[in-house]
Design a protein around this motif. Structure first.
Motif, mmCIF file in Angstrom:
data_model
loop_
_atom_site.group_PDB
_atom_site.id
_atom_site.type_symbol
_atom_site.label_atom_id
_atom_site.label_comp_id
_atom_site.label_asym_id
_atom_site.label_seq_id
_atom_site.Cartn_x
_atom_site.Cartn_y
_atom_site.Cartn_z
ATOM 1 N N UNK A 132 -30.823 -20.667 -10.392
ATOM 2 C CA UNK A 132 -31.385 -21.945 -9.925
ATOM 3 C C UNK A 132 -30.669 -22.475 -8.677
ATOM 4 N N UNK A 133 -29.371 -22.171 -8.538
ATOM 5 C CA UNK A 133 -28.618 -22.653 -7.375
ATOM 6 C C UNK A 133 -29.142 -22.015 -6.090
ATOM 7 N N UNK A 134 -29.400 -20.714 -6.130
ATOM 8 C CA UNK A 134 -29.917 -20.020 -4.945
ATOM 9 C C UNK A 134 -31.317 -20.523 -4.607
ATOM 10 N N UNK A 135 -32.160 -20.690 -5.638
ATOM 11 C CA UNK A 135 -33.509 -21.221 -5.395
ATOM 12 C C UNK A 135 -33.436 -22.586 -4.744
ATOM 13 N N UNK A 136 -32.528 -23.438 -5.212
ATOM 14 C CA UNK A 136 -32.366 -24.770 -4.637
ATOM 15 C C UNK A 136 -31.854 -24.674 -3.202
ATOM 16 N N UNK A 137 -30.925 -23.751 -2.973
ATOM 17 C CA UNK A 137 -30.390 -23.561 -1.624
ATOM 18 C C UNK A 137 -31.458 -23.114 -0.647
ATOM 19 N N UNK A 138 -32.321 -22.188 -1.088
ATOM 20 C CA UNK A 138 -33.427 -21.737 -0.234
ATOM 21 C C UNK A 138 -34.333 -22.899 0.133
ATOM 22 N N UNK A 139 -34.595 -23.784 -0.848
ATOM 23 C CA UNK A 139 -35.474 -24.931 -0.590
ATOM 24 C C UNK A 139 -34.816 -25.902 0.395
ATOM 25 N N UNK B 277 -30.939 -13.702 -18.986
ATOM 26 C CA UNK B 277 -31.248 -14.682 -20.036
ATOM 27 C C UNK B 277 -30.719 -16.052 -19.627
ATOM 28 N N UNK B 278 -29.441 -16.105 -19.238
ATOM 29 C CA UNK B 278 -28.883 -17.365 -18.754
ATOM 30 C C UNK B 278 -29.631 -17.855 -17.515
ATOM 31 N N UNK B 279 -29.982 -16.910 -16.629
ATOM 32 C CA UNK B 279 -30.664 -17.274 -15.391
ATOM 33 C C UNK B 279 -31.993 -17.943 -15.640
ATOM 34 N N UNK B 280 -32.783 -17.372 -16.534
ATOM 35 C CA UNK B 280 -34.098 -17.937 -16.833
ATOM 36 C C UNK B 280 -33.965 -19.292 -17.520
ATOM 37 N N UNK B 281 -33.071 -19.381 -18.507
ATOM 38 C CA UNK B 281 -32.906 -20.632 -19.250
ATOM 39 C C UNK B 281 -32.355 -21.740 -18.352
ATOM 40 N N UNK B 282 -31.336 -21.431 -17.543
ATOM 41 C CA UNK B 282 -30.756 -22.442 -16.655
ATOM 42 C C UNK B 282 -31.738 -22.845 -15.560
ATOM 43 N N UNK B 283 -32.535 -21.882 -15.081
ATOM 44 C CA UNK B 283 -33.565 -22.222 -14.102
ATOM 45 C C UNK B 283 -34.578 -23.195 -14.693
ATOM 46 N N UNK C 71 -36.640 -28.086 -13.966
ATOM 47 C CA UNK C 71 -37.638 -28.904 -14.637
ATOM 48 C C UNK C 71 -38.726 -28.145 -15.358
ATOM 49 N N UNK C 72 -38.458 -26.890 -15.732
ATOM 50 C CA UNK C 72 -39.456 -26.107 -16.445
ATOM 51 C C UNK C 72 -39.192 -26.185 -17.948
#
Length: 309
Positions: free
Chosen positions: A30-37, A269-275, A280-281
C-alpha cells in the motif's frame, strides 16, 4: 534439556523475526501504491518506477551505513574481492530482480504477478537442496511449500487468475525475477559467512539502488514534486527495506535457506490485507482467513523440527 531449550528459543526468534520482515515487506504494497499516486507515477511508467525504487534502496543503504557508524562499526569493505561480491549481490538482488519484476508487472495482472512471484520460495528450497547438505528437500518441505503456495493463490484469487494467457515479457519476467531473488539470497548467505551482514546489506542496497536510479534516469524516468507527505513515505519505505533486508540476511546466515524462505509466502498475504485496510477496501472476506491458515500450515510443515526419539 539445555540443548532442546536452546533450539526452542532459536526457533521462536526465527518465527518472530521472519514474520516481522514479511510484515514490513507486505506494508510496502500500500505504501508504494500511495507513493505512485502522490508522485503521479502511472502503473506502466517503468522508468519512473525504477527511479522511485532507486531512491528507496539507495536511501535504505545510507540509513544502514549511518546506523553502523553510530554503533561503532567500520563501514569499510576489507578487500577488492569483497567489493566484487557485494556488487554482484546488489546488482542481482536489488537491480536485476526489480527490473524484471517491474517490466513483468507492466505486462501481467497484479494477481498473476503476486502468485508467480511466490515461486521464489520453491526456487530457494530447490537451490538450497543442491548447494547445502544440511538443507535437503524432503516430502514434508515439499508439501509445506505446496500448501503455502496454494494459500498465496487463494488470497489473490479472482477471475483474472483463471486467465491462462502468458507471455515472456509478462509472466515469464515475473518468474525470472523470482528466480533471480532466490539465487541472489543464497549467494548472499554464502558471502555473509565472511563479512558483517549489516555492512554487506548496506552496501548492496546502496549499489543496487544507485544502479536503479541510473537506469531510471537514462530511460527518461522522472518523478513529480516531493512534498512532506511523499518524502515521509519514501523515508518509511527506505527504513522498512533497511530493517527487513538486514534482519533477513542475518536469518539466512544462521538458519537453513528453506526454513527461512518459506516465510515469504506471508508477504502477499500481508500485502493484500494491509492494502485493503489502508486503501479503504473490504477485508471481510473468507479467502483472507483461509489463505492465512494455509500459509501458516505450510510454514509449520517446513520449519517443524524432526521428532527426537
Amino acid at each position: 534439556m539445555n540443548s532442546t531449550h536452546s533450539i526452542f528459543n532459536r526457533r521462536d526468534i526465527l518465527f518472530l523475526c521472519a514474520t516481522l520482515c514479511t510484515l514490513l515487506w507486505g506494508s510496502s504494497y500500500p505504501a508504494i501504491k500511495s507513493g505512485y499516486a502522490m508522485l503521479e507515477i502511472a502503473s506502466d511508467n517503468i522508468p519512473a518506477q525504477m527511479l522511485f525504487a532507486g531512491y528507496r534502496f539507495l536511501l535504505a543503504g545510507i540509513f544502514l551505513l549511518l546506523f553502523a557508524k553510530l554503533t561503532g562499526k567500520s563501514i569499510a569493505v576489507s578487500s577488492i574481492a569483497h567489493w566484487r561480491q557485494i556488487s554482484i549481490l546488489g546488482l542481482t538482488q536489488t537491480t536485476v530482480q526489480y527490473v524484471f519484476f517491474y517490466i513483468g508487472l507492466a505486462h501481467a495482472t497484479g494477481v498473476k504477478a503476486s502468485i508467480l512471484n511466490a515461486t521464489g520460495t520453491f526456487f530457494s528450497v530447490l537451490l538450497a537442496h543442491f548447494i547445502y547438505h544440511n538443507d535437503r528437500l524432503t516430502h514434508r518441505k515439499a508439501l509445506g511449500c505446496l500448501v503455502g503456495f496454494i494459500g498465496v493463490m487463494v488470497v489473490n484469487f479472482n477471475k483474472s487468475a483463471l486467465d491462462f494467457d502468458v507471455s515472456l515479457e509478462g509472466e515469464g519476467f515475473i518468474v525470472i525475477a523470482a528466480f533471480t531473488l532466490a539465487a541472489a539470497s543464497i549467494y548472499g548467505k554464502r558471502i555473509s559467512q565472511h563479512m558483517d551482514v549489516l555492512i554487506m546489506t548496506a552496501w548492496q542496497l546502496s549499489i543496487g539502488g544507485m544502479a536503479l536510479m541510473i537506469l531510471g534516469w537514462s530511460t527518461g524516468g522522472s518523478l513529480g514534486n516531493f512534498d512532506w507527505q511523499s518524502s515521509l513515505l519514501l523515508i518509511y519505505l527506505a527504513l522498512l527495506s533497511s530493517a527487513a533486508f538486514a534482519l533477513w540476511g542475518t536469518l539466512l546466515k544462521y538458519n537453513p535457506v528453506g526454513m527461512v524462505s518459506v516465510f515469504n509466502f506471508l508477504v502477499p498475504v500481508f500485502g493484500v490485507v494491509l492494502s485493503a485496510i489502508f486503501l479503504g477496501e473490504s477485508i471481510m472476506e473468507l479467502k483472507y482467513l483461509i489463505a492465512l491458515v494455509l500459509v501458516c500450515a505450510g510454514i509449520f510443515l517446513v520449519t517443524r523440527l524432526p521428532r527426537q526419539l
